[in-house]
Design a protein around this motif. Structure first.
Motif, PDB file in Angstrom:
ATOM      1  N   ASN A   1       0.843  -1.199   0.000  1.00  0.00           N
ATOM      2  CA  ASN A   1       0.000   0.000   0.000  1.00  0.00           C
ATOM      3  C   ASN A   1       0.881   1.252   0.000  1.00  0.00           C
ATOM      4  OD1 ASN A   1      -2.321   1.479  -0.087  1.00  0.00           O
ATOM      5  ND2 ASN A   1      -2.766   1.277   2.096  1.00  0.00           N
ATOM      6  N   CYS A   2       1.717   1.305  -1.007  1.00  0.00           N
ATOM      7  CA  CYS A   2       2.732   2.345  -1.104  1.00  0.00           C
ATOM      8  C   CYS A   2       2.182   3.606  -1.771  1.00  0.00           C
ATOM      9  CB  CYS A   2       3.915   1.805  -1.903  1.00  0.00           C
ATOM     10  SG  CYS A   2       5.178   2.990  -2.234  1.00  0.00           S
ATOM     11  N   PRO A   3       2.319   4.768  -1.128  1.00  0.00           N
ATOM     12  CA  PRO A   3       1.847   6.017  -1.727  1.00  0.00           C
ATOM     13  C   PRO A   3       2.854   6.640  -2.708  1.00  0.00           C
ATOM     14  CG  PRO A   3       2.686   6.469   0.444  1.00  0.00           C
ATOM     15  CD  PRO A   3       2.779   4.977   0.250  1.00  0.00           C
ATOM     16  N   VAL A   4       4.064   6.085  -2.773  1.00  0.00           N
ATOM     17  CA  VAL A   4       5.117   6.637  -3.627  1.00  0.00           C
ATOM     18  C   VAL A   4       4.777   6.365  -5.097  1.00  0.00           C
ATOM     19  CG1 VAL A   4       7.594   6.593  -4.139  1.00  0.00           C
ATOM     20  CG2 VAL A   4       6.803   6.187  -1.805  1.00  0.00           C
ATOM     21  N   PRO A   5       4.854   7.395  -5.959  1.00  0.00           N
ATOM     22  CA  PRO A   5       4.614   7.170  -7.386  1.00  0.00           C
ATOM     23  C   PRO A   5       5.578   6.121  -7.945  1.00  0.00           C
ATOM     24  CG  PRO A   5       4.711   9.524  -6.917  1.00  0.00           C
ATOM     25  CD  PRO A   5       5.105   8.808  -5.663  1.00  0.00           C
ATOM     26  N   LYS A   6       5.122   5.348  -8.932  1.00  0.00           N
ATOM     27  CA  LYS A   6       5.903   4.232  -9.460  1.00  0.00           C
ATOM     28  C   LYS A   6       7.308   4.632  -9.905  1.00  0.00           C
ATOM     29  CE  LYS A   6       2.826   0.633 -10.997  1.00  0.00           C
ATOM     30  NZ  LYS A   6       3.351  -0.449 -10.229  1.00  0.00           N
ATOM     31  N   ASP A   7       7.434   5.771 -10.579  1.00  0.00           N
ATOM     32  CA  ASP A   7       8.745   6.156 -11.091  1.00  0.00           C
ATOM     33  C   ASP A   7       9.699   6.649 -10.007  1.00  0.00           C
ATOM     34  OD1 ASP A   7       7.185   8.448 -10.739  1.00  0.00           O
ATOM     35  OD2 ASP A   7       8.253   9.551 -12.303  1.00  0.00           O
ATOM     36  N   GLN A   8       9.210   6.852  -8.777  1.00  0.00           N
ATOM     37  CA  GLN A   8      10.058   7.303  -7.671  1.00  0.00           C
ATOM     38  C   GLN A   8      10.325   6.199  -6.652  1.00  0.00           C
ATOM     39  OE1 GLN A   8       8.953  11.109  -5.951  1.00  0.00           O
ATOM     40  NE2 GLN A   8       7.856  11.630  -7.833  1.00  0.00           N
ATOM     41  N   GLN A   9       9.828   5.000  -6.907  1.00  0.00           N
ATOM     42  CA  GLN A   9      10.080   3.889  -6.009  1.00  0.00           C
ATOM     43  C   GLN A   9      11.502   3.381  -6.242  1.00  0.00           C
ATOM     44  OE1 GLN A   9       6.954   1.066  -6.818  1.00  0.00           O
ATOM     45  NE2 GLN A   9       5.363   2.435  -6.043  1.00  0.00           N
ATOM     46  N   PRO A  10      12.266   3.174  -5.170  1.00  0.00           N
ATOM     47  CA  PRO A  10      13.672   2.785  -5.321  1.00  0.00           C
ATOM     48  C   PRO A  10      13.896   1.543  -6.191  1.00  0.00           C
ATOM     49  CG  PRO A  10      13.252   3.408  -3.065  1.00  0.00           C
ATOM     50  CD  PRO A  10      11.926   3.404  -3.767  1.00  0.00           C
ATOM     51  N   THR A  11      13.063   0.537  -6.063  1.00  0.00           N
ATOM     52  CA  THR A  11      13.228  -0.664  -6.878  1.00  0.00           C
ATOM     53  C   THR A  11      13.031  -0.342  -8.352  1.00  0.00           C
ATOM     54  OG1 THR A  11      12.394  -1.985  -5.032  1.00  0.00           O
ATOM     55  CG2 THR A  11      12.481  -3.046  -7.186  1.00  0.00           C
ATOM     56  N   ASN A  12      12.031   0.458  -8.666  1.00  0.00           N
ATOM     57  CA  ASN A  12      11.796   0.838 -10.055  1.00  0.00           C
ATOM     58  C   ASN A  12      12.902   1.752 -10.582  1.00  0.00           C
ATOM     59  OD1 ASN A  12       9.469  -0.677 -10.086  1.00  0.00           O
ATOM     60  ND2 ASN A  12       8.135   1.048  -9.630  1.00  0.00           N
ATOM     61  N   GLU A  13      13.434   2.623  -9.722  1.00  0.00           N
ATOM     62  CA  GLU A  13      14.570   3.456 -10.133  1.00  0.00           C
ATOM     63  C   GLU A  13      15.780   2.579 -10.450  1.00  0.00           C
ATOM     64  OE1 GLU A  13      13.896   7.685  -7.834  1.00  0.00           O
ATOM     65  OE2 GLU A  13      14.949   6.087  -6.768  1.00  0.00           O
ATOM     66  N   PHE A  14      15.993   1.537  -9.635  1.00  0.00           N
ATOM     67  CA  PHE A  14      17.079   0.599  -9.897  1.00  0.00           C
ATOM     68  C   PHE A  14      16.888  -0.101 -11.230  1.00  0.00           C
ATOM     69  CE2 PHE A  14      18.237  -3.920  -9.736  1.00  0.00           C
ATOM     70  CZ  PHE A  14      19.620  -3.792  -9.785  1.00  0.00           C
ATOM     71  N   ILE A  15      15.683  -0.554 -11.504  1.00  0.00           N
ATOM     72  CA  ILE A  15      15.395  -1.246 -12.763  1.00  0.00           C
ATOM     73  C   ILE A  15      15.638  -0.320 -13.955  1.00  0.00           C
ATOM     74  CG2 ILE A  15      13.540  -2.284 -14.143  1.00  0.00           C
ATOM     75  CD1 ILE A  15      12.436  -3.390 -11.434  1.00  0.00           C
ATOM     76  N   GLU A  16      15.181   0.919 -13.848  1.00  0.00           N
ATOM     77  CA  GLU A  16      15.384   1.888 -14.928  1.00  0.00           C
ATOM     78  C   GLU A  16      16.866   2.165 -15.158  1.00  0.00           C
ATOM     79  OE1 GLU A  16      13.385   3.405 -17.256  1.00  0.00           O
ATOM     80  OE2 GLU A  16      11.973   1.903 -16.524  1.00  0.00           O
ATOM     81  N   LEU A  17      17.618   2.317 -14.079  1.00  0.00           N
ATOM     82  CA  LEU A  17      19.047   2.570 -14.220  1.00  0.00           C
ATOM     83  C   LEU A  17      19.759   1.351 -14.797  1.00  0.00           C
ATOM     84  CD1 LEU A  17      20.812   5.047 -13.544  1.00  0.00           C
ATOM     85  CD2 LEU A  17      21.521   3.857 -11.497  1.00  0.00           C
ATOM     86  N   SER A  18      19.292   0.161 -14.437  1.00  0.00           N
ATOM     87  CA  SER A  18      19.881  -1.065 -14.959  1.00  0.00           C
ATOM     88  C   SER A  18      19.607  -1.242 -16.453  1.00  0.00           C
ATOM     89  CB  SER A  18      19.352  -2.284 -14.208  1.00  0.00           C
ATOM     90  OG  SER A  18      19.762  -2.241 -12.876  1.00  0.00           O
ATOM     91  N   LYS A  19      18.524  -0.670 -16.934  1.00  0.00           N
ATOM     92  CA  LYS A  19      18.191  -0.756 -18.359  1.00  0.00           C
ATOM     93  C   LYS A  19      19.001   0.233 -19.195  1.00  0.00           C
ATOM     94  CE  LYS A  19      13.402  -2.262 -17.858  1.00  0.00           C
ATOM     95  NZ  LYS A  19      11.991  -1.860 -18.053  1.00  0.00           N
ATOM     96  N   SER A  20      19.500   1.276 -18.554  1.00  0.00           N
ATOM     97  CA  SER A  20      20.284   2.280 -19.267  1.00  0.00           C
ATOM     98  C   SER A  20      21.576   1.659 -19.775  1.00  0.00           C
ATOM     99  CB  SER A  20      20.607   3.446 -18.327  1.00  0.00           C
ATOM    100  OG  SER A  20      21.551   4.293 -18.906  1.00  0.00           O
TER     101      SER A  20
END
Length: 164
Positions: free
Chosen positions: A5-24
């Motif tokens: 029940n996370c209020p953090v927007p998807k693009d600001q969640q640390p796990t998603n930030e890690f995934i995005e950086l890993s795709k770069s």
């Protein structure tokens, strides 16, 4: 994070930030120390040739060819150094977000920042990602930055020698 029940927007969640950086493409280079060292070596050689051309126009260096080649050789470390610093800062930011107990986020803009405290299960999961995935990358970057700094210091010491 949705199960928490996370209020953090998807693009600001640390796990998603890690995934995005890993795709770069650029940020995946330091995962392999050998491949990243080869890429930095190519940057260094390319920058060296550019610096040689630039410094060859100097009247000061017409009398001392060895001096201007050494100056070009060691000052060309600046591009790999700055590039490595940028990669380190990006990965270090993700590491800190993954290992933090709190997530700072913005709902709609910079003026409405919020803080969400992570549940223990999520903290454990993200801590595991940080230690297994991000920490080795940071270790590689620190080792490469140390080598670049050592080379730069050697260059400064050689250039200070007036016998060249």
């Amino acid at each position: 994070m949705n199960q928490f029940n996370c209020p953090v927007p998807k693009d600001q969640q640390p796990t998603n930030e890690f995934i995005e950086l890993s795709k770069s493409k650029i940020f995946t280079w330091p995962k392999s120390k050998k491949a990243f060292s080869f890429i930095l070596l190519k940057f260094w050689i390319g920058t060296f040739f550019i610096f040689v051309v630039i410094s060859s126009g100097s009247v000061y260096f017409e009398t001392s060819t060895l001096r201007y080649i050494l100056l070009s050789f060691f000052s060309s470390l600046s591009l790999p150094f700055l590039f490595s610093i940028r990669l380190y800062l990006g990965w270090n930011h993700i590491f800190k977000r993954l290992t933090s107990e709190k997530v700072e986020y913005e709902e709609s803009g910079w003026y409405d920042g919020q803080i969400w405290i992570k549940p223990i299960k999520l903290r454990e999961k993200e801590s595991l990602i940080a230690s297994l995935e991000v920490k080795p990358i940071l270790k590689n970057l620190i080792q490469i930055l140390s080598i670049i700094i050592i080379f730069a210091l050697i260059g400064i010491l050689l250039f200070q020698n007036n016998n060249l």
